[in-house]
Design a protein around this motif. Structure first.
Motif, PDB file in Angstrom:
ATOM      1  N   SER A  86     -37.510 -36.953   0.504  1.00  0.00           N
ATOM      2  CA  SER A  86     -37.088 -36.512  -0.397  1.00  0.00           C
ATOM      3  C   SER A  86     -35.737 -36.952  -0.862  1.00  0.00           C
ATOM      4  O   SER A  86     -35.446 -36.666  -2.155  1.00  0.00           O
ATOM      5  N   SER A  87     -35.131 -37.126  -0.128  1.00  0.00           N
ATOM      6  CA  SER A  87     -33.728 -37.341  -0.129  1.00  0.00           C
ATOM      7  C   SER A  87     -33.036 -38.299   0.973  1.00  0.00           C
ATOM      8  O   SER A  87     -33.730 -38.688   1.891  1.00  0.00           O
ATOM      9  N   ASN A  88     -31.933 -38.795   0.815  1.00  0.00           N
ATOM     10  CA  ASN A  88     -31.453 -39.747   1.935  1.00  0.00           C
ATOM     11  C   ASN A  88     -30.688 -38.683   2.840  1.00  0.00           C
ATOM     12  O   ASN A  88     -29.685 -39.236   3.643  1.00  0.00           O
ATOM     13  N   ALA A  89     -30.908 -37.534   2.718  1.00  0.00           N
ATOM     14  CA  ALA A  89     -29.906 -36.648   3.865  1.00  0.00           C
ATOM     15  C   ALA A  89     -30.241 -36.809   5.235  1.00  0.00           C
ATOM     16  O   ALA A  89     -31.311 -37.376   5.548  1.00  0.00           O
ATOM     17  N   LYS A  90     -29.261 -36.642   6.285  1.00  0.00           N
ATOM     18  CA  LYS A  90     -29.429 -36.710   7.467  1.00  0.00           C
ATOM     19  C   LYS A  90     -30.354 -35.650   7.973  1.00  0.00           C
ATOM     20  O   LYS A  90     -30.450 -34.575   7.604  1.00  0.00           O
ATOM     21  N   GLY A  91     -30.851 -35.956   9.170  1.00  0.00           N
ATOM     22  CA  GLY A  91     -31.832 -35.251   9.955  1.00  0.00           C
ATOM     23  C   GLY A  91     -30.934 -34.095  10.409  1.00  0.00           C
ATOM     24  O   GLY A  91     -30.137 -34.015  11.016  1.00  0.00           O
ATOM     25  N   THR A  92     -31.928 -32.780  10.424  1.00  0.00           N
ATOM     26  CA  THR A  92     -31.180 -31.436  11.024  1.00  0.00           C
ATOM     27  C   THR A  92     -32.503 -30.963  11.720  1.00  0.00           C
ATOM     28  O   THR A  92     -33.416 -31.474  11.834  1.00  0.00           O
ATOM     29  N   CYS A  93     -32.280 -29.810  12.241  1.00  0.00           N
ATOM     30  CA  CYS A  93     -33.324 -28.992  12.925  1.00  0.00           C
ATOM     31  C   CYS A  93     -34.295 -28.338  12.060  1.00  0.00           C
ATOM     32  O   CYS A  93     -35.306 -28.217  12.292  1.00  0.00           O
ATOM     33  N   CYS A  94     -34.030 -28.594  10.601  1.00  0.00           N
ATOM     34  CA  CYS A  94     -35.136 -28.032   9.759  1.00  0.00           C
ATOM     35  C   CYS A  94     -35.068 -29.150   8.722  1.00  0.00           C
ATOM     36  O   CYS A  94     -36.044 -28.748   7.695  1.00  0.00           O
ATOM     37  N   PHE A  95     -34.893 -30.698   8.773  1.00  0.00           N
ATOM     38  CA  PHE A  95     -35.302 -31.300   7.730  1.00  0.00           C
ATOM     39  C   PHE A  95     -35.472 -32.648   8.679  1.00  0.00           C
ATOM     40  O   PHE A  95     -34.458 -33.206   9.220  1.00  0.00           O
ATOM     41  N   GLU A  96     -36.652 -33.215   8.672  1.00  0.00           N
ATOM     42  CA  GLU A  96     -36.981 -34.232   9.608  1.00  0.00           C
ATOM     43  C   GLU A  96     -36.388 -35.631   8.924  1.00  0.00           C
ATOM     44  O   GLU A  96     -36.792 -36.112   7.692  1.00  0.00           O
ATOM     45  N   THR A 122     -36.063 -32.803  14.327  1.00  0.00           N
ATOM     46  CA  THR A 122     -36.376 -31.238  14.450  1.00  0.00           C
ATOM     47  C   THR A 122     -36.737 -30.943  15.957  1.00  0.00           C
ATOM     48  O   THR A 122     -37.025 -29.628  16.024  1.00  0.00           O
ATOM     49  N   LEU A 123     -36.716 -31.934  16.847  1.00  0.00           N
ATOM     50  CA  LEU A 123     -37.333 -31.381  18.066  1.00  0.00           C
ATOM     51  C   LEU A 123     -36.152 -31.761  19.272  1.00  0.00           C
ATOM     52  O   LEU A 123     -36.498 -31.873  20.342  1.00  0.00           O
ATOM     53  N   GLN A 124     -34.927 -31.676  18.641  1.00  0.00           N
ATOM     54  CA  GLN A 124     -33.748 -31.928  19.360  1.00  0.00           C
ATOM     55  C   GLN A 124     -33.593 -30.697  20.218  1.00  0.00           C
ATOM     56  O   GLN A 124     -34.120 -29.552  19.904  1.00  0.00           O
TER      57      GLN A 124
END
Length: 268
Positions: free
Chosen positions: A46-56, A153-155
């Motif tokens: 839904s955006s160009n945001a970088k991946g985090t633990c809660c956003f794939e 999100t699986l790091q």
């Protein structure tokens, strides 16, 4: 397709599958660990945001892939089998083998040691390798190393403190099995009067229309020549792979089956 922040996002179709998933998504919490992530945040892609633990991200276009193997036959005669759960990038490209340091072996032992023996038992029936290509264990190791290690999100840093080594892989296999159980491709086709046959042929559009009538979304169909042997079900994800909401979407592109003359052969 609709454009969203410069990205192409497939429209989620309404239907019985979506309705069965509380209207829009599938949420299955694994028994082993919790991500601590909200399931009310933004959808992947839904955006160009970088991946985090809660956003794939970047692999936010997720495919649950299934096999129909007839030569040699694998799995029950009345069910497709698991291929994997792949994190494609939102533009359809993909990364593989993202962290060789986590190429775990002895997946059976890992699952058993961390209390996921029921998941292992299911995999031994429905996640099977072609015997000519190697063992089931080799197949599971390949799917984790090639695809599982690429989920943001699986790091390991996303896991609860004190989690045992390999807990993220256990969560991956649990989620693949849980998601597969919501996608009864064989049942959906037979509900629509389409049954395995060595003589009957189908058009691509008829097969996808039958599946859309059951699932509410259109999958991609792949063939070996003209024989149907693989299906891709697509999702976006809200939250973590561990326990997030998988929102079904229609395939962004057609599979490689021909337009007509497709056979869905029986397992004999």
């Amino acid at each position: 397709m609709v454009a969203l922040n410069g990205l192409l996002k497939p429209v989620v179709a309404a239907g019985s599958f979506a309705a069965s998933l509380n209207g829009s998504s599938f949420n299955q919490r694994t028994e082993s660990i919790s991500s601590g992530c909200s399931t009310t945040g933004p959808l992947s892609c839904s955006s160009n945001a970088k991946g985090t633990c809660c956003f794939e991200a970047p692999g936010g276009l997720i495919l649950q892939t299934q096999f129909w193997d007839t030569n040699p036959e694998t799995g029950p005669t009345n069910s497709w089998t698991i291929h994997g759960l792949w994190p494609d990038n939102c533009d359809g490209s993909f990364s593989e083998n993202c962290d060789p340091s986590r190429d775990y072996t002895d997946i059976s032992g890992l699952l058993t040691a961390q209390g996921a023996s029921s998941t292992l038992s299911f995999m031994e029936q429905f996640w099977l390798n072609d015997p000519d290509d190697g063992s089931n264990e080799e197949f599971w190791e390949h799917e984790w190393a090639t695809h599982g290690t690429c989920y943001s999100t699986l790091q390991p840093s996303c896991l609860p403190e004190g989690s045992p080594k390999g807990a993220e892989a256990v969560a991956f296999f649990e989620q693949v099995v849980s998601l597969f159980k919501t996608l009864p491709t064989f049942e959906w086709l037979t509900n629509q009067g389409i049954n395995p046959s060595s003589s009957t042929t189908h058009t691509y559009s008829a097969l996808t229309a039958a599946l859309e009538a059951e699932a509410g979304v259109i999958p991609a169909l792949n063939c070996d020549g003209s024989d149907l042997n693989e299906i891709y079900w697509y999702f976006h994800l809200r939250g973590s792979v561990i326990d997030g909401d998988f929102v079904p979407i229609s395939a962004p592109e057609k599979g490689d089956c021909p337009s007509n003359g497709i056979k869905w052969l029986p397992k004999n």
